[in-house]
Enzyme design. Structure first.
Site, short mmCIF file in Angstrom:
data_model
loop_
_atom_site.label_atom_id
_atom_site.label_comp_id
_atom_site.label_asym_id
_atom_site.label_seq_id
_atom_site.Cartn_x
_atom_site.Cartn_y
_atom_site.Cartn_z
N HIS A 67 0.82 -1.20 0.00
CA HIS A 67 0.00 0.00 0.00
C HIS A 67 0.86 1.25 0.00
O HIS A 67 1.99 1.26 0.46
CB HIS A 67 -0.95 0.02 1.20
CG HIS A 67 -0.26 -0.22 2.51
ND1 HIS A 67 -0.05 -1.49 3.00
CD2 HIS A 67 0.26 0.62 3.44
CE1 HIS A 67 0.57 -1.41 4.17
NE2 HIS A 67 0.78 -0.13 4.46
N CYS A 178 1.28 1.34 12.58
CA CYS A 178 2.32 1.05 11.59
C CYS A 178 2.74 2.37 10.95
O CYS A 178 2.11 3.40 11.17
CB CYS A 178 1.85 0.05 10.53
SG CYS A 178 0.48 0.63 9.49
#
Length: 655
Positions: A67, A178
């Site tokens: 991503h 994250c």
């Protein structure tokens, strides 16, 4: 917005052909570009690759979620791809990956799509869901599987966290985060909730995602919790956990080792966290102690990463000022004003100088911040500013009488002084924390508001007045040496830093050479630039270009995917992105890395021999006009690339 609104049928790849990680990324990005989801292949791929270098998005169990939140994305979308062969995606469990969700998020978009992406993470944690996707034959079947497994109702009461903690013997709080805050954050959240439910444990999980903090932990939650789990790859608020048993792990452990983390809290194996001592000894359940060298590197990179935007932006603006004056012409008797003679050039130089002025304070400030968090920031900024301005105690003559006396003398210590000052400031704050740790809890607030800033600035500033003297002498000697580089000394310097750029292609050795090169710019940009910086950038451009040469000349020794990757390495090399060669170096290090080092060292030595200077710290071919000899510079890069490429190809075994 539901995940089905982002999961487009026209971007699905139900028979992914790639068998390697890079080829799989290329195939998926190409599909997004062809369907106009992404406008620029290279920019978007660079974002995907940068995320992979932090931690593999191959989550295990055959699932990967690459991503990027990226300026090249036209609209938010999720590409689904399925491989019948399996891809070596360097997954966390080391097994092949066959299900891919490539997430494309536009830069600056609202948070609606992020909620949908978090929902995707929760789908993938459902038992049997991935196996259903593996059986899908058409895009319509894929959408239908999502519809049948809707989690809308489940999300109303995902776990027992909405119930009273008093009804349960065990209550745990957790934080997940994250680096991008898109996928791993929510997968770790779901994994912890799911495992806690299986174990009969009540849990509340706070997510630090791209859309902000979700399900924030309250003071009451933390107070009644048996312990805290932090599964994060970036900084989260830690002071609030003072006095609580805490286990801190990477976010990947939150996904794959959720039961282990919960048991550490339940079995009372977690060490009590103390906010006033961030460097408190960690228990065996946390990551192993870093060596002194790795700790130094971590803190240094903490400062350098924050400093580089100022160096790059300010340095290139100043370089453009000199370029404009050269183009417009400056009289010989006004050469001392080169870079500010014409108004347009002076404008660029003033703006660039303003950015450049922040370089040393930011470097020192964020080194100290990495060591001691927020209390270290102000002391570090002061240390960097003193290194830049040159305040120091020294014996200087008074104007009257010619007598010498102790006074303040201007002796800038530059990059080295700021580097030492950053570590000094961080050390001072850590020492103050230890000395003030015995103060009563009632004074906890006054420590961070008053004592740390006041005493930190006072002690650090006073010490820097003495540190500046020896560091200024070293800095001056180094600058004089670099300015006088010629002949054999310049060749040796170029050979060394050029070769270092290819040793690990973006790792600590590469970064050490790059940091050294950028550190020479401040003192040399006004004199046409730095030979060292020129050798560093040229050496760093060689490995990706060498990959292209090798795949072009020795076609029979590389697979089709590798040859296609060789073409993309042209752009990577010309853009000074050494990391483009990493897949080849990692796959065949014994042959690739020595080959790359030879070419990069040769190029660096040639640049040093010719005395070519560079005024910009980055940019590759796009700042070639800012070198003192653009044509010869390109020739030297080409020579190194050809030598490395031919050597790599000759040593390489057939694929």
């Amino acid at each position: 917005m539901k995940i089905q609104d982002l999961l487009r049928k026209d971007t699905m790849l139900l028979d992914l052909q790639a068998t390697t990680k890079e080829a799989a990324i290329d195939e998926m990005v190409t599909k997004l570009v062809s369907e106009h989801v992404v406008s620029d292949f290279e920019i978007f791929k660079k974002g995907i690759v940068a995320r992979e270098e932090q931690t593999s998005t191959g989550l295990g169990d055959g699932i990967a979620m690459p991503h990027s939140k990226n300026t090249a994305v036209n609209e938010a979308a999720v590409l689904f791809a399925k491989s019948s062969k399996g891809v070596d995606y360097k997954a966390l469990d080391g097994q092949p990956t066959d299900l891919f969700f490539m997430i494309a998020a536009p830069e600056g978009a609202n948070d609606t799509h992020l909620a949908a992406l978090a929902e995707l993470s929760k789908y993938l944690m459902k038992d049997g869901f991935a196996d259903q996707l593996r059986q899908a034959k058409t895009p319509d079947e894929v959408i239908s599987i999502f519809d049948k497994n809707s989690i809308t109702e489940e999300s109303v009461a995902p776990t027992q966290t909405v119930q009273s903690a008093q009804d349960h013997s065990d209550f745990i709080v957790a934080v997940t985060a994250c680096t991008t805050g898109i996928a791993h954050t929510y997968m770790a959240e779901e994994a912890l909730k799911k495992k806690a439910a299986e174990m009969g444990v009540d849990i509340k999980v706070e997510t630090n995602g791209a859309s902000g903090v979700g399900n924030r932990l309250t003071a009451s939650d933390i107070e009644r919790a048996k312990g805290v789990i932090v599964a994060a790859d970036k900084a989260v608020e830690m002071d609030r956990f003072d006095g609580k048993p805490l286990v801190s792990r990477p976010v990947a452990d939150g996904i794959k080792k959720s039961e282990e983390l919960i048991n550490i809290i339940l079995d009372a194996k977690a060490i009590t966290y103390h906010a006033q001592n961030q460097n408190a000894k960690k228990s065996d359940d946390t990551e192993a102690k870093s060596s002194l060298g790795s700790a130094f590197y971590k803190h240094l990179m903490g400062g350098v990463s924050q400093m580089l935007p100022f160096v790059i932006g300010g340095g290139i603006m100043i370089a453009i000022a000199f370029l404009l004056d050269n183009i417009l012409g400056v009289p010989k008797d006004q050469l001392s004003n080169l870079g500010s003679y014409h108004e347009i050039a002076a404008l660029f130089k003033n703006v660039g100088s303003a950015a450049f002025a922040f370089m040393l304070p930011v470097l020192a400030g964020y080194i100290a911040y990495s060591m001691a968090e927020k209390p270290g920031l102000v002391a570090g900024f002061v240390a960097g500013s003193i290194a830049s301005s040159g305040l120091a105690f020294g014996r200087v003559p008074f104007a009257e009488g010619g007598k010498a006396s102790l006074s303040l003398a201007g002796v800038p210590s530059g990059f080295l002084g700021a580097l030492v000052g950053g570590f000094l400031a961080g050390g001072v704050i850590l020492l103050l924390r230890k000395l003030l740790s015995s103060l009563p809890k009632s004074l906890e607030g006054i420590k961070s508001i008053l004592l740390y800033p006041l005493l930190g600035v006072l002690i650090t500033g006073f010490l820097m007045l003495f540190v500046n003297i020896p560091m200024a002498a070293i800095n001056t000697a180094l600058n004089n040496f670099l300015e006088g580089l010629s002949g054999s000394s310049a060749i040796l310097m170029g050979l060394l830093v050029g070769g270092m750029m290819a040793v690990d292609m973006g790792g600590p050795v590469n970064k050490a050479a790059y940091v050294f090169g950028t550190g020479t710019l401040a003192a040399t940009v006004a004199n046409g630039g730095s030979v060292v910086m020129a050798a560093v950038m040229a050496g760093g451009m060689v490995p990706p270009l060498a990959v292209f040469v090798a795949t072009l000349v020795f076609k029979d020794k590389f697979s089709e995917e590798e040859r296609q990757s060789g073409l993309t390495n042209i752009v990577m090399g010309l853009s000074f992105i050494t990391e483009g060669a990493i897949p080849f170096g990692a796959a065949d290090p014994a042959r690739a890395i020595p080959s790359f080092v030879v070419g990069s060292a040769l190029t660096g030595a040639l640049v040093g021999l010719a005395g070519i200077k560079l005024m910009a710290p980055h940019g590759g071919i796009f700042v070639i006009a800012l070198t003192s000899n653009p044509l010869l510079y390109l020739v030297f890069i080409a020579i190194g690339a050809v030598v490395s490429g031919l050597l790599f190809g000759a040593l390489r075994k057939k694929s």
